[in-house]
Design a protein around this motif. Structure first.
Motif, PDB file in Angstrom:
ATOM      1  N   HIS A 521       0.819  -1.219   0.000  1.00  0.00           N
ATOM      2  CA  HIS A 521       0.000   0.000   0.000  1.00  0.00           C
ATOM      3  C   HIS A 521       0.850   1.265   0.000  1.00  0.00           C
ATOM      4  O   HIS A 521       0.334   2.352   0.309  1.00  0.00           O
ATOM      5  CB  HIS A 521      -0.932  -0.003   1.219  1.00  0.00           C
ATOM      6  CG  HIS A 521      -1.953  -1.088   1.180  1.00  0.00           C
ATOM      7  ND1 HIS A 521      -1.692  -2.368   1.625  1.00  0.00           N
ATOM      8  CD2 HIS A 521      -3.241  -1.102   0.732  1.00  0.00           C
ATOM      9  CE1 HIS A 521      -2.771  -3.119   1.469  1.00  0.00           C
ATOM     10  NE2 HIS A 521      -3.728  -2.374   0.929  1.00  0.00           N
ATOM     11  N   ALA A 522       2.149   1.117  -0.335  1.00  0.00           N
ATOM     12  CA  ALA A 522       3.041   2.277  -0.463  1.00  0.00           C
ATOM     13  C   ALA A 522       3.079   3.098   0.812  1.00  0.00           C
ATOM     14  O   ALA A 522       3.029   4.336   0.782  1.00  0.00           O
ATOM     15  CB  ALA A 522       2.635   3.145  -1.652  1.00  0.00           C
ATOM     16  N   LEU A 523       3.151   2.431   1.953  1.00  0.00           N
ATOM     17  CA  LEU A 523       3.204   3.125   3.239  1.00  0.00           C
ATOM     18  C   LEU A 523       4.570   2.909   3.881  1.00  0.00           C
ATOM     19  O   LEU A 523       4.690   2.534   5.059  1.00  0.00           O
ATOM     20  CB  LEU A 523       2.095   2.621   4.171  1.00  0.00           C
ATOM     21  CG  LEU A 523       0.665   2.893   3.699  1.00  0.00           C
ATOM     22  CD1 LEU A 523      -0.335   2.227   4.630  1.00  0.00           C
ATOM     23  CD2 LEU A 523       0.392   4.391   3.615  1.00  0.00           C
ATOM     24  N   ARG A 524       5.614   3.156   3.104  1.00  0.00           N
ATOM     25  CA  ARG A 524       6.957   2.957   3.617  1.00  0.00           C
ATOM     26  C   ARG A 524       7.326   4.057   4.615  1.00  0.00           C
ATOM     27  O   ARG A 524       6.699   5.109   4.662  1.00  0.00           O
ATOM     28  CB  ARG A 524       7.957   2.918   2.463  1.00  0.00           C
ATOM     29  CG  ARG A 524       7.746   1.732   1.516  1.00  0.00           C
ATOM     30  CD  ARG A 524       8.697   1.785   0.340  1.00  0.00           C
ATOM     31  NE  ARG A 524       8.503   0.638  -0.543  1.00  0.00           N
ATOM     32  CZ  ARG A 524       7.605   0.585  -1.489  1.00  0.00           C
ATOM     33  NH1 ARG A 524       6.783   1.626  -1.673  1.00  0.00           N
ATOM     34  NH2 ARG A 524       7.469  -0.480  -2.248  1.00  0.00           N
ATOM     35  N   GLY A 525       8.366   3.763   5.354  1.00  0.00           N
ATOM     36  CA  GLY A 525       8.789   4.730   6.367  1.00  0.00           C
ATOM     37  C   GLY A 525       7.873   4.702   7.567  1.00  0.00           C
ATOM     38  O   GLY A 525       7.415   3.647   8.022  1.00  0.00           O
ATOM     39  N   ASP A 526       7.564   5.884   8.107  1.00  0.00           N
ATOM     40  CA  ASP A 526       6.717   5.965   9.298  1.00  0.00           C
ATOM     41  C   ASP A 526       5.339   6.522   8.975  1.00  0.00           C
ATOM     42  O   ASP A 526       4.709   7.197   9.801  1.00  0.00           O
ATOM     43  CB  ASP A 526       7.395   6.829  10.371  1.00  0.00           C
ATOM     44  CG  ASP A 526       7.672   8.246   9.860  1.00  0.00           C
ATOM     45  OD1 ASP A 526       7.523   8.467   8.641  1.00  0.00           O
ATOM     46  OD2 ASP A 526       8.030   9.110  10.683  1.00  0.00           O
ATOM     47  N   ARG A 527       4.854   6.291   7.760  1.00  0.00           N
ATOM     48  CA  ARG A 527       3.523   6.786   7.408  1.00  0.00           C
ATOM     49  C   ARG A 527       2.435   6.102   8.227  1.00  0.00           C
ATOM     50  O   ARG A 527       1.338   6.621   8.372  1.00  0.00           O
ATOM     51  CB  ARG A 527       3.270   6.560   5.916  1.00  0.00           C
ATOM     52  CG  ARG A 527       4.089   7.483   5.026  1.00  0.00           C
ATOM     53  CD  ARG A 527       3.705   7.301   3.562  1.00  0.00           C
ATOM     54  NE  ARG A 527       4.378   8.278   2.715  1.00  0.00           N
ATOM     55  CZ  ARG A 527       4.194   8.379   1.416  1.00  0.00           C
ATOM     56  NH1 ARG A 527       3.362   7.531   0.801  1.00  0.00           N
ATOM     57  NH2 ARG A 527       4.837   9.285   0.705  1.00  0.00           N
ATOM     58  N   ILE A 528       2.707   4.891   8.711  1.00  0.00           N
ATOM     59  CA  ILE A 528       1.746   4.194   9.565  1.00  0.00           C
ATOM     60  C   ILE A 528       2.499   3.621  10.748  1.00  0.00           C
ATOM     61  O   ILE A 528       3.576   3.044  10.603  1.00  0.00           O
ATOM     62  CB  ILE A 528       1.005   3.081   8.785  1.00  0.00           C
ATOM     63  CG1 ILE A 528       0.035   2.347   9.735  1.00  0.00           C
ATOM     64  CG2 ILE A 528       1.961   2.113   8.130  1.00  0.00           C
ATOM     65  CD1 ILE A 528      -0.858   1.360   9.015  1.00  0.00           C
ATOM     66  N   ARG A 529       1.917   3.843  11.931  1.00  0.00           N
ATOM     67  CA  ARG A 529       2.510   3.317  13.150  1.00  0.00           C
ATOM     68  C   ARG A 529       1.451   2.520  13.894  1.00  0.00           C
ATOM     69  O   ARG A 529       0.362   3.019  14.164  1.00  0.00           O
ATOM     70  CB  ARG A 529       3.023   4.452  14.040  1.00  0.00           C
ATOM     71  CG  ARG A 529       4.128   5.293  13.404  1.00  0.00           C
ATOM     72  CD  ARG A 529       4.466   6.483  14.273  1.00  0.00           C
ATOM     73  NE  ARG A 529       5.501   7.325  13.687  1.00  0.00           N
ATOM     74  CZ  ARG A 529       5.895   8.487  14.199  1.00  0.00           C
ATOM     75  NH1 ARG A 529       5.319   8.946  15.317  1.00  0.00           N
ATOM     76  NH2 ARG A 529       6.845   9.181  13.614  1.00  0.00           N
ATOM     77  N   ILE A 530       1.794   1.272  14.201  1.00  0.00           N
ATOM     78  CA  ILE A 530       0.876   0.388  14.931  1.00  0.00           C
ATOM     79  C   ILE A 530       1.665  -0.240  16.075  1.00  0.00           C
ATOM     80  O   ILE A 530       2.680  -0.918  15.837  1.00  0.00           O
ATOM     81  CB  ILE A 530       0.275  -0.701  14.040  1.00  0.00           C
ATOM     82  CG1 ILE A 530      -0.464  -0.085  12.849  1.00  0.00           C
ATOM     83  CG2 ILE A 530      -0.678  -1.588  14.832  1.00  0.00           C
ATOM     84  CD1 ILE A 530      -1.082  -1.109  11.910  1.00  0.00           C
ATOM     85  N   SER A 531       1.217  -0.056  17.270  1.00  0.00           N
ATOM     86  CA  SER A 531       1.898  -0.632  18.435  1.00  0.00           C
ATOM     87  C   SER A 531       1.499  -2.096  18.597  1.00  0.00           C
ATOM     88  O   SER A 531       0.539  -2.580  18.001  1.00  0.00           O
ATOM     89  CB  SER A 531       1.530   0.150  19.692  1.00  0.00           C
ATOM     90  OG  SER A 531       0.145   0.015  19.964  1.00  0.00           O
ATOM     91  N   ASP A 532       2.253  -2.796  19.454  1.00  0.00           N
ATOM     92  CA  ASP A 532       1.951  -4.201  19.720  1.00  0.00           C
ATOM     93  C   ASP A 532       0.591  -4.362  20.383  1.00  0.00           C
ATOM     94  O   ASP A 532      -0.110  -5.359  20.151  1.00  0.00           O
ATOM     95  CB  ASP A 532       3.038  -4.813  20.600  1.00  0.00           C
ATOM     96  CG  ASP A 532       4.349  -5.012  19.837  1.00  0.00           C
ATOM     97  OD1 ASP A 532       4.346  -4.825  18.594  1.00  0.00           O
ATOM     98  OD2 ASP A 532       5.357  -5.365  20.475  1.00  0.00           O
TER      99      ASP A 532
END
Length: 811
Positions: A521-532
């Motif tokens: 989905h072309a979300l490289r880098g820190d565009r999306i952050r999901i915690s454990d």
């Protein structure tokens, strides 16, 4: 040396001697040869300076360049030097004439040149004509004539000159001089002073030579016929090409045939297959271009040329590399990896390409197909996957016969053509989904594919030539191994993949699934952050499965929402919190810890095994006034219905201990229900669950809500072992159950249960139903057999009710 019966001159003469290499001169023979060795030149000059007489003796070994007296034959020929010519290269060309046989008696000198003392032997001028000599002369003449006719190396004039010789000794020497004999054979004739023995030896040599020439002639004729046939075929083909060019058919049938022949010449294959292809090409060549049969034959030839027959992939069985690949691509599955590494280790120690037929069995989404692909990658072999789901026609496996229009080989040989080598990793996916009908039984056809005793000569109806599958590493996958026919299952080694714990799912989601969806989905880098914590919330409240597919889909849904937000310019990066997650995926679909919140009567948590993995199965029992009916609902199978009957019989047998009226079953209807009635359920492992629910409902004693159980029950209350303990324990762990009652016979299966589950869940082995009641019920009714469970058991009110026919509560 045979000299008996002949006079040898007493006079001994001294002559120079010239050694000959690979050459022998008979008396009466005139020939020229070159002389270059210093000793030979000096001997020749010495002879010319005296009386031109010289002794010619052959060397025993022509490879010796500087012979001694021991290297020369003792019988030679006294010859006259008739002519000498010095050549530019320093050698001397000499012409000599053999005069008579000479026997070397003494070597006088051999340093500068050979000087010998010899005894000469003169042929008698007149030889008495005996019948033996005349008979052998005629035989020699006849054999010599056949030799001349077969060899064609002598002209007729030479033959006539030799045959016309009247002296039998000179005749024999002349015949021997014209034969291509070895020096040793000519020497035997030269040493034969007796004419009769000389003729006898010559007759034997001529007979052998004639047989050799006969064989040469036959071989030559065969070769000539073959060449003539080849030339004739070439000529006819050229004529056919010329005719096609004149007709404008430049790309006609002949072009196809030439192309196929070129492919055949470059294709490695066994001789019997090559002969079959050559015959089919010749047949295609004779078929008219407009005939529909030509297409059928051409397709058949192309299939034979496309299949791998001898091509082998250079497989590398590196255990360390394979372990690294498996650990990189798969988390957990330690026992499965261990078995695969054992197989690869055996491959590394042996040249045998084949191996066991491995069946990876487990719920959907646990990584069976990807694990097979990793095995192929670790072995460096081509990977081929064939899905067998819904296959009903035997021809899908064995192929169609060529008599049918549109016929083609089965899926096995289609996969081999795709692989291009004879030793690929071949995945037969969903082998438990095959079915059979009037078109045949494909599962039975698979026996020949997977049986190591048969698959070296697999028979496909289309190819009609036995095909060797013994080098293929077959891997099969199945959700339910019990749906595989027993004979086919017997050919395979079953490796169970049960499912993943929450911690394993969390690790896989973080290390594998989420990076894959970010890239997609072309979300490289820190565009999306999901915690454990958010990943764990997705696992607990939005998925309920043994595998990872639903989890992968939910992560893809989250990434799509984030991609839309980023693309719209609303934010450059998104941190997914619990609130954001619910806005993306909606309210929680599943509640973590689905066990009952409080203790209840007649409700027991059982454990079930399904193709999707383990599942929590609630069993509810309700007691209503009636006439003794047992009602079962929830789409239960025959085995589960029998378990309910067995549980009821156990309860009836324990009615006195449970303080129940002996005829309680005649006054009430017992309704056993398993929720989620749309899902078929079957199996014996719910036996103790139903019995516990019955006792709870009849005695009105509550069941502990944090206890689950599994086990088969007998009429006497014994608890028998069950299957699928690992899957069931994973389901209980997902539901928050902390105590599981298991049969004692399943204690050995606890080794397969993940350590995380065993650290958080207490497994209590039981062997009898009485133990189950003592552990599962809040207050064990068996403990009150001698007294009163309550002031008045609830049966008293129900039995005294006029609607139940009155009577006492119990006896």
């Amino acid at each position: 040396m045979a000299t008996e019966g002949h006079s040898v001159p007493e006079t001994k003469d001294v002559y120079p001697l010239l050694p000959l290499r690979g050459l022998l001169v008979f008396p009466g023979m005139v020939l020229h040869f070159d002389v270059g060795r210093p000793k030979s030149v000096r001997a020749l000059e010495q002879a010319v300076s005296n009386d031109h007489l010289i002794v010619l003796a052959s060397q025993e070994d022509g490879q010796v360049d500087d012979p001694s007296s021991d290297d020369l034959y003792r019988v030679g020929t006294l010859a006259r030097v008739k002519q000498m010519l010095k050549l530019p290269n320093g050698t001397i060309r000499v012409l000599v004439e053999g005069l008579k046989r000479a026997v070397v008696r003494e070597f006088i000198s051999e340093e500068e040149s050979f000087t010998v003392r010899v005894e000469t032997y003169d042929e008698p001028e007149e030889v008495p004509t005996t019948p033996a000599i005349e008979a052998m002369r005629r035989s020699v003449t006849q054999q010599f004539e056949q030799y001349v006719r077969l060899s064609r190396k002598l002209d007729l004039d030479t033959y006539a000159t030799v045959v016309d010789m009247s002296h039998p000794g000179q005749f024999a020497d002349a015949v021997a001089s014209h034969l291509p004999l070895k020096v040793r054979e000519k020497q035997d004739i030269l040493e034969a002073f007796d004419i009769e023995k000389r003729l006898e030896r010559l007759l034997q040599i001529l007979s052998d030579e004639r047989e050799v020439l006969e064989l040469e002639r036959k071989i030559h004729q065969r070769v000539r016929k073959q060449m003539e046939r080849t030339q004739k075929e070439y000529y006819l083909r050229e004529q056919m090409k010329a005719i096609q060019r004149e007709l404008g058919d430049k790309e006609g049938r002949q072009a196809e045939v030439d192309e196929l022949r070129e492919k055949l010449a470059a294709k490695p294959m066994p001789d019997d297959v090559r002969d079959r292809v050559e015959k089919e090409i010749a047949r295609l060549e004779r078929i008219p271009p407009a005939s529909a049969e030509g297409t059928v034959v051409r397709n058949y030839i192309e299939w034979l040329l496309a299949l791998p027959w001898l091509e082998v992939a250079k497989s590398t069985a590196d255990v360390a590399r394979a372990e690294r690949i498996l650990n990189e691509e798969h988390y957990g599955l330690d026992k499965v990896k261990e078995r695969i590494l054992e197989f690869i280790a055996v491959q590394a120690l042996t040249d045998k390409q084949a191996g066991p037929i491995i069946c990876l069995a487990g719920p959907p989404g646990v990584g069976k197909t990807s694990l097979a692909r990793s095995i192929a990658k670790s072995l460096k072999r081509p990977f081929v996957r064939v899905s067998l789901g819904g296959v009903r026609d035997e021809a899908e496996i064995r192929g169609h016969r060529r008599t049918y229009i549109g016929s083609m080989p089965g899926r096995i040989l289609q996969g081999m053509r795709q692989a291009g080598v004879i030793n690929p990793v071949f995945l037969l996916d969903e082998i438990d989904k095959m079915a059979s009908d009037f078109r045949g039984d494909p599962a039975s056809a698979m026996l020949e594919v997977l049986d190591p005793e048969q698959n070296h000569a697999f028979s496909d109806h289309y190819i009609e030539i036995p095909y060797d599958l013994s080098n293929v590493l077959f891997i099969t996958t199945a959700n339910n191994i019990y749906q595989i026919p027993a004979p086919l299952r017997d050919r395979m080694e079953i490796i169970q993949l049960s499912g993943y714990t929450e911690i394993e799912k969390l690790h896989i989601a973080r290390e594998h699934l989420l990076p894959k969806q970010r890239a997609a989905h072309a979300l490289r880098g820190d565009r999306i952050r999901i915690s454990d914590d958010v990943l764990l919330e997705i696992i607990r409240h939005y998925t309920r499965e043994a595998g990872l597919r639903q989890l992968d889909r939910q992560l893809a849904a989250v990434c799509r929402k984030v991609a839309r937000t980023v693309a719209a310019g609303e934010a450059k990066r998104v941190t997914v919190t619990s609130a954001v997650l619910q806005s993306y995926l909606g309210p929680h679909k599943y509640e973590f810890g689905e066990m009952e919140k409080e203790d209840q009567v007649g409700v027991v948590a059982g454990l079930a095994w399904t193709e999707m993995g383990g599942d929590l199965l609630l069993v509810e029992v309700s007691i209503v006034p009636g006439s003794g009916k047992l009602v079962l609902t929830g789409q239960l199978g025959d085995v589960m219905k029998e378990s309910a009957q067995t549980a009821l019989s156990y309860v009836r047998s324990r009615s006195r201990a449970l303080r129940l009226p002996p005829d309680f079953h005649e006054k009430v209807d017992i309704h056993i229900h398993v929720p989620e009635g749309a899902i078929p359920k079957d199996g014996p492992s719910a036996g103790i669950t139903m019995a516990t629910a019955l006792v709870s409902a009849l005695t009105h004693v509550k069941v502990r809500h944090d206890v689950a159980m599994t086990g088969e029950i007998t009429l006497r209350g014994r608890v028998l072992p069950i299957g699928g303990l690992k899957e069931k324990s994973l389901a209980a762990h997902r539901a928050g159950i902390r105590t599981i009652l298991i049969p004692k016979g399943n204690v050995k299966d606890l080794d397969d249960v993940p350590d995380l589950v065993k650290s958080e869940v207490e497994f209590i082995p039981v062997s009898h139903m009485d133990e189950v009641l003592r552990l599962a019920l809040v207050d064990n009714p068996l403990d009150h057999a001698g007294g009163s469970l309550a002031d008045e058991p609830w049966w008293a009110d129900m039995w005294s009710d006029s609607r139940f026919g009155g009577g006492e509560a119990h006896q």
